[in-house]
Motif scaffolding. Structure first.
Motif, PDB file in Angstrom:
ATOM      1  N   TYR A   1     -10.366  -4.084   6.098  1.00 15.13           N
ATOM      2  CA  TYR A   1     -10.148  -3.541   4.745  1.00 15.13           C
ATOM      3  C   TYR A   1     -10.857  -2.191   4.606  1.00 15.13           C
ATOM      4  O   TYR A   1     -10.285  -1.257   4.030  1.00 15.13           O
ATOM      5  CB  TYR A   1     -10.619  -4.535   3.686  1.00 15.13           C
TER       6      TYR A   1
ATOM      7  N   THR B   1       2.694  -7.880  -4.622  1.00 14.24           N
ATOM      8  CA  THR B   1       1.473  -8.594  -4.240  1.00 14.24           C
ATOM      9  C   THR B   1       0.349  -8.203  -5.200  1.00 14.24           C
ATOM     10  O   THR B   1       0.314  -7.083  -5.712  1.00 14.24           O
ATOM     11  CB  THR B   1       1.079  -8.290  -2.783  1.00 14.24           C
ATOM     12  N   ARG B   2      -0.583  -9.124  -5.425  1.00 15.50           N
ATOM     13  CA  ARG B   2      -1.621  -8.927  -6.432  1.00 15.50           C
ATOM     14  C   ARG B   2      -2.909  -8.316  -5.913  1.00 15.50           C
ATOM     15  O   ARG B   2      -3.681  -7.766  -6.670  1.00 15.50           O
ATOM     16  CB  ARG B   2      -1.974 -10.263  -7.096  1.00 15.50           C
ATOM     17  N   GLU B   3      -3.165  -8.479  -4.621  1.00 15.66           N
ATOM     18  CA  GLU B   3      -4.452  -8.044  -4.088  1.00 15.66           C
ATOM     19  C   GLU B   3      -4.274  -7.448  -2.700  1.00 15.66           C
ATOM     20  O   GLU B   3      -3.241  -7.638  -2.070  1.00 15.66           O
ATOM     21  CB  GLU B   3      -5.436  -9.208  -4.024  1.00 15.66           C
ATOM     22  N   PRO B   4      -5.299  -6.735  -2.232  1.00 12.22           N
ATOM     23  CA  PRO B   4      -5.229  -6.210  -0.860  1.00 12.22           C
ATOM     24  C   PRO B   4      -5.160  -7.363   0.130  1.00 12.22           C
ATOM     25  O   PRO B   4      -5.744  -8.429  -0.085  1.00 12.22           O
ATOM     26  CB  PRO B   4      -6.550  -5.453  -0.690  1.00 12.22           C
ATOM     27  N   ALA B   5      -4.422  -7.133   1.225  1.00 14.46           N
ATOM     28  CA  ALA B   5      -4.283  -8.162   2.254  1.00 14.46           C
ATOM     29  C   ALA B   5      -4.323  -7.508   3.631  1.00 14.46           C
ATOM     30  O   ALA B   5      -3.795  -6.421   3.830  1.00 14.46           O
ATOM     31  CB  ALA B   5      -2.972  -8.916   2.075  1.00 14.46           C
TER      32      ALA B   5
ATOM     33  N   MET C   1      -6.308 -12.442   2.213  1.00 12.81           N
ATOM     34  CA  MET C   1      -6.204 -11.791   0.905  1.00 12.81           C
ATOM     35  C   MET C   1      -7.584 -11.671   0.275  1.00 12.81           C
ATOM     36  O   MET C   1      -8.305 -12.663   0.164  1.00 12.81           O
ATOM     37  CB  MET C   1      -5.276 -12.600   0.006  1.00 12.81           C
ATOM     38  N   LEU C   2      -7.940 -10.460  -0.107  1.00  9.92           N
ATOM     39  CA  LEU C   2      -9.250 -10.190  -0.697  1.00  9.92           C
ATOM     40  C   LEU C   2      -9.182 -10.442  -2.195  1.00  9.92           C
ATOM     41  O   LEU C   2      -8.536  -9.690  -2.933  1.00  9.92           O
ATOM     42  CB  LEU C   2      -9.677  -8.753  -0.420  1.00  9.92           C
ATOM     43  N   ARG C   3      -9.846 -11.506  -2.638  1.00  8.95           N
ATOM     44  CA  ARG C   3      -9.876 -11.858  -4.056  1.00  8.95           C
ATOM     45  C   ARG C   3     -11.325 -11.823  -4.547  1.00  8.95           C
ATOM     46  O   ARG C   3     -12.261 -11.765  -3.753  1.00  8.95           O
ATOM     47  CB  ARG C   3      -9.279 -13.256  -4.269  1.00  8.95           C
ATOM     48  N   ASN C   4     -11.481 -11.887  -5.861  1.00  8.32           N
ATOM     49  CA  ASN C   4     -12.828 -11.803  -6.451  1.00  8.32           C
ATOM     50  C   ASN C   4     -13.764 -12.894  -5.951  1.00  8.32           C
ATOM     51  O   ASN C   4     -14.963 -12.674  -5.838  1.00  8.32           O
ATOM     52  CB  ASN C   4     -12.745 -11.848  -7.980  1.00  8.32           C
TER      53      ASN C   4
ATOM     54  N   ASP D   1      -1.409  -3.421  -0.195  1.00 10.03           N
ATOM     55  CA  ASP D   1      -1.987  -3.696  -1.512  1.00 10.03           C
ATOM     56  C   ASP D   1      -0.934  -3.354  -2.546  1.00 10.03           C
ATOM     57  O   ASP D   1      -0.401  -2.243  -2.549  1.00 10.03           O
ATOM     58  CB  ASP D   1      -3.251  -2.860  -1.719  1.00 10.03           C
ATOM     59  N   LYS D   2      -0.646  -4.308  -3.379  1.00  9.60           N
ATOM     60  CA  LYS D   2       0.353  -4.130  -4.419  1.00  9.60           C
ATOM     61  C   LYS D   2       1.661  -3.579  -3.847  1.00  9.60           C
ATOM     62  O   LYS D   2       2.213  -2.601  -4.324  1.00  9.60           O
ATOM     63  CB  LYS D   2      -0.199  -3.253  -5.540  1.00  9.60           C
TER      64      LYS D   2
END
Length: 175
Positions: A168, A57-61, A76-79, A43-44
């Motif tokens: 996650y 990186t922008r999000e947890p993966a 990738m976990l996104r909203n 994450d990041k």
């Protein structure tokens, strides 16, 4: 296969067919290691491109690597849900420098509803010619692409509904 220890951090190194380093992800936390599979998370984390550029990186993966399949999968976990980026690549190997694989350009972007786009087919054709991929390699990669798309359709492995969420949750226990 010897791999990184569960709970340890390692780098992920992507190479091209000619041996040139392509990209490095720092600080991948190893969540599980078996004889053939490594599941990691980040994450990041910093990503270093071959030209020296660095981005984060922008999000947890959740990252899935297999020692027998010619692809790797990043969830990738996104909203709006889980997005997947799949690299057609050599099976991974591991040494003291980290998890390593050869990136063969062909990629699949999978959306939360399991629709997908094939990416970088032109780049694959260009590199196949430039680097002289043998015909047998092209056949292997095409066959592996079929396996990967079958996994998407069947929601198998990392594409199963609970896979990324469960890993996650495990990742969060290390934070």
């Amino acid at each position: 296969m010897v791999g990184p220890e569960t709970g340890s951090k390692t780098q992920i190194k992507s190479y091209k067919h000619n041996g040139q380093l392509h990209r490095v992800w720092e600080n991948c936390l190893v969540l599980k290691r078996t004889e053939n599979v490594v599941i990691g998370a980040n994450d990041k984390t910093n990503v270093i491109e071959s030209d020296g550029r660095v981005w984060v990186t922008r999000e947890p993966a959740i990252c899935y690597f297999h020692a027998k399949y010619w692809f790797n999968i990043i969830g990738m976990l996104r909203n709006d849900g889980i997005h997947y980026y799949c690299n057609i690549s050599s099976p991974f190997v591991y040494d003291e420098e980290g998890i390593k694989y050869i990136d063969y350009d062909l990629d699949v972007k999978v959306f939360p509803d399991m629709t997908y786009n094939l990416l970088d087919e032109d780049e694959y054709k260009e590199h196949r010619e430039q680097m002289g991929y043998p015909e047998v390699l092209d056949q292997i990669l095409q066959k592996q692409m079929s396996y990967l798309l079958r996994w998407v359709h069947q929601r198998k492995g990392p594409f199963s509904p609970e896979f990324v969420d469960q890993w996650y949750e495990r990742f969060l226990t290390y934070r």
